[in-house]
Scaffold this motif. Structure first.
Motif, PDB file in Angstrom:
ATOM      1  N   SER A 184       0.819  -1.225   0.000  1.00 15.91           N
ATOM      2  CA  SER A 184       0.000   0.000   0.000  1.00 15.91           C
ATOM      3  C   SER A 184       0.848   1.269   0.000  1.00 15.91           C
ATOM      4  O   SER A 184       0.560   2.230   0.709  1.00 15.91           O
ATOM      5  CB  SER A 184      -0.961  -0.005   1.198  1.00 15.91           C
ATOM      6  OG  SER A 184      -1.814  -1.118   1.137  1.00 15.91           O
ATOM      7  N   LEU A 185       1.911   1.237  -0.795  1.00 14.87           N
ATOM      8  CA  LEU A 185       2.769   2.407  -0.957  1.00 14.87           C
ATOM      9  C   LEU A 185       2.347   3.165  -2.211  1.00 14.87           C
ATOM     10  O   LEU A 185       1.790   2.581  -3.150  1.00 14.87           O
ATOM     11  CB  LEU A 185       4.236   1.982  -1.064  1.00 14.87           C
ATOM     12  CG  LEU A 185       4.816   1.269   0.163  1.00 14.87           C
ATOM     13  CD1 LEU A 185       6.192   0.703  -0.148  1.00 14.87           C
ATOM     14  CD2 LEU A 185       4.875   2.217   1.346  1.00 14.87           C
ATOM     15  N   LEU A 186       2.621   4.451  -2.241  1.00 15.04           N
ATOM     16  CA  LEU A 186       2.189   5.303  -3.341  1.00 15.04           C
ATOM     17  C   LEU A 186       3.022   5.042  -4.597  1.00 15.04           C
ATOM     18  O   LEU A 186       4.246   4.907  -4.533  1.00 15.04           O
ATOM     19  CB  LEU A 186       2.325   6.774  -2.926  1.00 15.04           C
ATOM     20  CG  LEU A 186       1.727   7.820  -3.858  1.00 15.04           C
ATOM     21  CD1 LEU A 186       0.216   7.635  -4.002  1.00 15.04           C
ATOM     22  CD2 LEU A 186       2.032   9.216  -3.322  1.00 15.04           C
ATOM     23  N   PHE A 187       2.340   4.972  -5.735  1.00 18.32           N
ATOM     24  CA  PHE A 187       3.032   4.844  -7.019  1.00 18.32           C
ATOM     25  C   PHE A 187       2.194   5.519  -8.089  1.00 18.32           C
ATOM     26  O   PHE A 187       0.987   5.708  -7.937  1.00 18.32           O
ATOM     27  CB  PHE A 187       3.310   3.383  -7.381  1.00 18.32           C
ATOM     28  CG  PHE A 187       2.079   2.529  -7.473  1.00 18.32           C
ATOM     29  CD1 PHE A 187       1.396   2.379  -8.668  1.00 18.32           C
ATOM     30  CD2 PHE A 187       1.585   1.881  -6.347  1.00 18.32           C
ATOM     31  CE1 PHE A 187       0.255   1.604  -8.746  1.00 18.32           C
ATOM     32  CE2 PHE A 187       0.447   1.105  -6.417  1.00 18.32           C
ATOM     33  CZ  PHE A 187      -0.223   0.962  -7.620  1.00 18.32           C
ATOM     34  N   PHE A 188       2.888   5.893  -9.176  1.00 16.21           N
ATOM     35  CA  PHE A 188       2.246   6.580 -10.287  1.00 16.21           C
ATOM     36  C   PHE A 188       2.667   5.943 -11.596  1.00 16.21           C
ATOM     37  O   PHE A 188       3.845   5.698 -11.818  1.00 16.21           O
ATOM     38  CB  PHE A 188       2.660   8.059 -10.321  1.00 16.21           C
ATOM     39  CG  PHE A 188       2.244   8.820  -9.104  1.00 16.21           C
ATOM     40  CD1 PHE A 188       0.994   9.417  -9.029  1.00 16.21           C
ATOM     41  CD2 PHE A 188       3.100   8.923  -8.015  1.00 16.21           C
ATOM     42  CE1 PHE A 188       0.605  10.109  -7.890  1.00 16.21           C
ATOM     43  CE2 PHE A 188       2.719   9.610  -6.872  1.00 16.21           C
ATOM     44  CZ  PHE A 188       1.467  10.200  -6.813  1.00 16.21           C
ATOM     45  N   GLY A 228      -8.569   2.486 -10.769  1.00 14.00           N
ATOM     46  CA  GLY A 228      -8.371   3.346  -9.612  1.00 14.00           C
ATOM     47  C   GLY A 228      -6.936   3.789  -9.386  1.00 14.00           C
ATOM     48  O   GLY A 228      -6.693   4.683  -8.577  1.00 14.00           O
ATOM     49  N   GLU A 229      -5.983   3.169 -10.089  1.00 10.37           N
ATOM     50  CA  GLU A 229      -4.589   3.598  -9.938  1.00 10.37           C
ATOM     51  C   GLU A 229      -4.356   4.878 -10.737  1.00 10.37           C
ATOM     52  O   GLU A 229      -4.951   5.096 -11.792  1.00 10.37           O
ATOM     53  CB  GLU A 229      -3.629   2.488 -10.384  1.00 10.37           C
ATOM     54  CG  GLU A 229      -3.682   1.293  -9.448  1.00 10.37           C
ATOM     55  CD  GLU A 229      -2.740   0.170  -9.818  1.00 10.37           C
ATOM     56  OE1 GLU A 229      -2.598  -0.745  -8.997  1.00 10.37           O
ATOM     57  OE2 GLU A 229      -2.147   0.183 -10.928  1.00 10.37           O
ATOM     58  N   ILE A 230      -3.469   5.714 -10.213  1.00  5.04           N
ATOM     59  CA  ILE A 230      -3.231   7.027 -10.815  1.00  5.04           C
ATOM     60  C   ILE A 230      -2.345   6.909 -12.061  1.00  5.04           C
ATOM     61  O   ILE A 230      -1.252   6.346 -12.008  1.00  5.04           O
ATOM     62  CB  ILE A 230      -2.587   7.989  -9.802  1.00  5.04           C
ATOM     63  CG1 ILE A 230      -3.493   8.161  -8.582  1.00  5.04           C
ATOM     64  CG2 ILE A 230      -2.287   9.340 -10.449  1.00  5.04           C
ATOM     65  CD1 ILE A 230      -2.838   8.887  -7.427  1.00  5.04           C
ATOM     66  N   VAL A 231      -2.839   7.447 -13.157  1.00  8.71           N
ATOM     67  CA  VAL A 231      -2.069   7.554 -14.399  1.00  8.71           C
ATOM     68  C   VAL A 231      -1.906   9.033 -14.690  1.00  8.71           C
ATOM     69  O   VAL A 231      -2.886   9.772 -14.799  1.00  8.71           O
ATOM     70  CB  VAL A 231      -2.783   6.869 -15.584  1.00  8.71           C
ATOM     71  CG1 VAL A 231      -1.977   7.063 -16.868  1.00  8.71           C
ATOM     72  CG2 VAL A 231      -3.013   5.389 -15.298  1.00  8.71           C
ATOM     73  N   ILE A 232      -0.655   9.462 -14.781  1.00  6.84           N
ATOM     74  CA  ILE A 232      -0.358  10.859 -15.107  1.00  6.84           C
ATOM     75  C   ILE A 232       0.104  10.904 -16.556  1.00  6.84           C
ATOM     76  O   ILE A 232       1.074  10.237 -16.922  1.00  6.84           O
ATOM     77  CB  ILE A 232       0.699  11.437 -14.152  1.00  6.84           C
ATOM     78  CG1 ILE A 232       0.099  11.522 -12.742  1.00  6.84           C
ATOM     79  CG2 ILE A 232       1.193  12.795 -14.654  1.00  6.84           C
ATOM     80  CD1 ILE A 232       0.989  12.064 -11.703  1.00  6.84           C
ATOM     81  N   GLN A 233      -0.614  11.656 -17.366  1.00 12.45           N
ATOM     82  CA  GLN A 233      -0.241  11.795 -18.765  1.00 12.45           C
ATOM     83  C   GLN A 233       0.638  13.027 -18.936  1.00 12.45           C
ATOM     84  O   GLN A 233       0.398  14.056 -18.315  1.00 12.45           O
ATOM     85  CB  GLN A 233      -1.493  11.895 -19.636  1.00 12.45           C
ATOM     86  CG  GLN A 233      -2.294  10.606 -19.598  1.00 12.45           C
ATOM     87  CD  GLN A 233      -3.544  10.649 -20.445  1.00 12.45           C
ATOM     88  OE1 GLN A 233      -4.107  11.705 -20.693  1.00 12.45           O
ATOM     89  NE2 GLN A 233      -3.972   9.487 -20.890  1.00 12.45           N
ATOM     90  N   LYS A 234       1.676  12.853 -19.762  1.00 10.25           N
ATOM     91  CA  LYS A 234       2.614  13.944 -19.996  1.00 10.25           C
ATOM     92  C   LYS A 234       2.868  14.096 -21.481  1.00 10.25           C
ATOM     93  O   LYS A 234       2.607  13.171 -22.255  1.00 10.25           O
ATOM     94  CB  LYS A 234       3.918  13.709 -19.228  1.00 10.25           C
ATOM     95  CG  LYS A 234       4.741  12.523 -19.718  1.00 10.25           C
ATOM     96  CD  LYS A 234       6.010  12.384 -18.901  1.00 10.25           C
ATOM     97  CE  LYS A 234       6.877  11.241 -19.357  1.00 10.25           C
ATOM     98  NZ  LYS A 234       7.509  11.409 -20.663  1.00 10.25           N
ATOM     99  N   ASN A 235       3.401  15.249 -21.856  1.00 12.62           N
ATOM    100  CA  ASN A 235       3.721  15.533 -23.252  1.00 12.62           C
ATOM    101  C   ASN A 235       5.173  15.912 -23.460  1.00 12.62           C
ATOM    102  O   ASN A 235       5.564  16.279 -24.573  1.00 12.62           O
ATOM    103  CB  ASN A 235       2.829  16.671 -23.777  1.00 12.62           C
ATOM    104  CG  ASN A 235       1.359  16.416 -23.535  1.00 12.62           C
ATOM    105  OD1 ASN A 235       0.701  17.178 -22.849  1.00 12.62           O
ATOM    106  ND2 ASN A 235       0.836  15.347 -24.080  1.00 12.62           N
ATOM    107  N   TYR A 236       5.980  15.836 -22.403  1.00  6.60           N
ATOM    108  CA  TYR A 236       7.398  16.209 -22.451  1.00  6.60           C
ATOM    109  C   TYR A 236       8.216  15.132 -21.747  1.00  6.60           C
ATOM    110  O   TYR A 236       7.685  14.377 -20.939  1.00  6.60           O
ATOM    111  CB  TYR A 236       7.624  17.552 -21.744  1.00  6.60           C
ATOM    112  CG  TYR A 236       6.822  18.684 -22.358  1.00  6.60           C
ATOM    113  CD1 TYR A 236       7.297  19.354 -23.480  1.00  6.60           C
ATOM    114  CD2 TYR A 236       5.593  19.062 -21.819  1.00  6.60           C
ATOM    115  CE1 TYR A 236       6.559  20.386 -24.053  1.00  6.60           C
ATOM    116  CE2 TYR A 236       4.850  20.094 -22.382  1.00  6.60           C
ATOM    117  CZ  TYR A 236       5.340  20.747 -23.502  1.00  6.60           C
ATOM    118  OH  TYR A 236       4.611  21.763 -24.068  1.00  6.60           O
ATOM    119  N   PRO A 237       9.524  15.078 -21.992  1.00  9.97           N
ATOM    120  CA  PRO A 237      10.356  14.093 -21.302  1.00  9.97           C
ATOM    121  C   PRO A 237      10.294  14.195 -19.773  1.00  9.97           C
ATOM    122  O   PRO A 237      10.275  13.168 -19.084  1.00  9.97           O
ATOM    123  CB  PRO A 237      11.764  14.377 -21.830  1.00  9.97           C
ATOM    124  CG  PRO A 237      11.534  14.940 -23.200  1.00  9.97           C
ATOM    125  CD  PRO A 237      10.291  15.780 -23.045  1.00  9.97           C
TER     126      PRO A 237
END
Length: 185
Positions: A44-48, A80-89
């Motif tokens: 139950s540790l935080l991850f992205f 329910g898991e966090i997905v962060i979308q990005k557009n740069y390196p």
């Protein structure tokens, strides 16, 4: 104990065989990333999950809406898991990642994924500049071969060079098994 979060950066289909930008031994890196993900899930540790979507005209991979842009099944997010979308390196640039980490009181980020010379490097340097202690799991990262001035640098050399450059000032470099052994103590 310091609060730690895992960042799984760009482990996406286009980097695997039959993808648009196949890397060196992507399955090996993804399997090691999966070991980390399992540990963080089970404890139950935080991850992205970080997902790159190309926005540049003429981009050849990670095109939004294509299967290649999807996160690879080895580390696919569960509901329910966090997905962060990005557009740069840099995974922090124009994303909510920094806010999420700060709100959770995270002090240490563990970084793995693809590509060592680009998004892993940019994300690690940014995380260090934001004051996080960083660990890069080198056997859960990979790169392609690169060329300059008519010379091709083998993928393993590209990867090792970037791990060596990050080691010390920006991050501690470790392997998945070694890191997990330390976390279990």
């Amino acid at each position: 104990m310091e609060k730690t979060a895992l960042l799984l950066v760009d482990i996406q289909n286009d980097y695997f065989p039959n993808g648009r930008m196949e890397l060196h031994e992507p399955h090996k890196a993804a399997q090691n990333a999966r070991k980390l993900l399992d540990f963080f899930r089970n404890n139950s540790l935080l991850f992205f999950h970080i997902q790159h979507l190309s926005q540049q005209p003429g981009a050849s991979f990670f095109i939004p809406g294509t299967e290649g842009a999807d996160i690879h099944e080895t580390v696919a997010p569960l509901e329910g898991e966090i997905v962060i979308q990005k557009n740069y390196p840099n995974s922090f640039r124009e994303t909510p990642l920094l806010t999420h980490l700060q709100e959770a009181g995270i002090e240490h980020v563990v970084i793995c994924g693809m590509m060592s010379h680009m998004c892993i490097d940019a994300t690690t340097r940014a995380a260090a500049d934001y004051g996080f202690r960083c660990t890069v799991i080198e056997d859960a990262c990979t790169s392609p071969a690169l060329s300059i001035r008519g010379r091709t640098i083998p993928a393993a050399d590209v990867h090792d060079t970037f791990m060596a450059a990050l080691n010390g000032l920006y991050a501690q470099i470790d392997t998945a098994d070694s890191f997990l052994e330390k976390m279990k103590k």
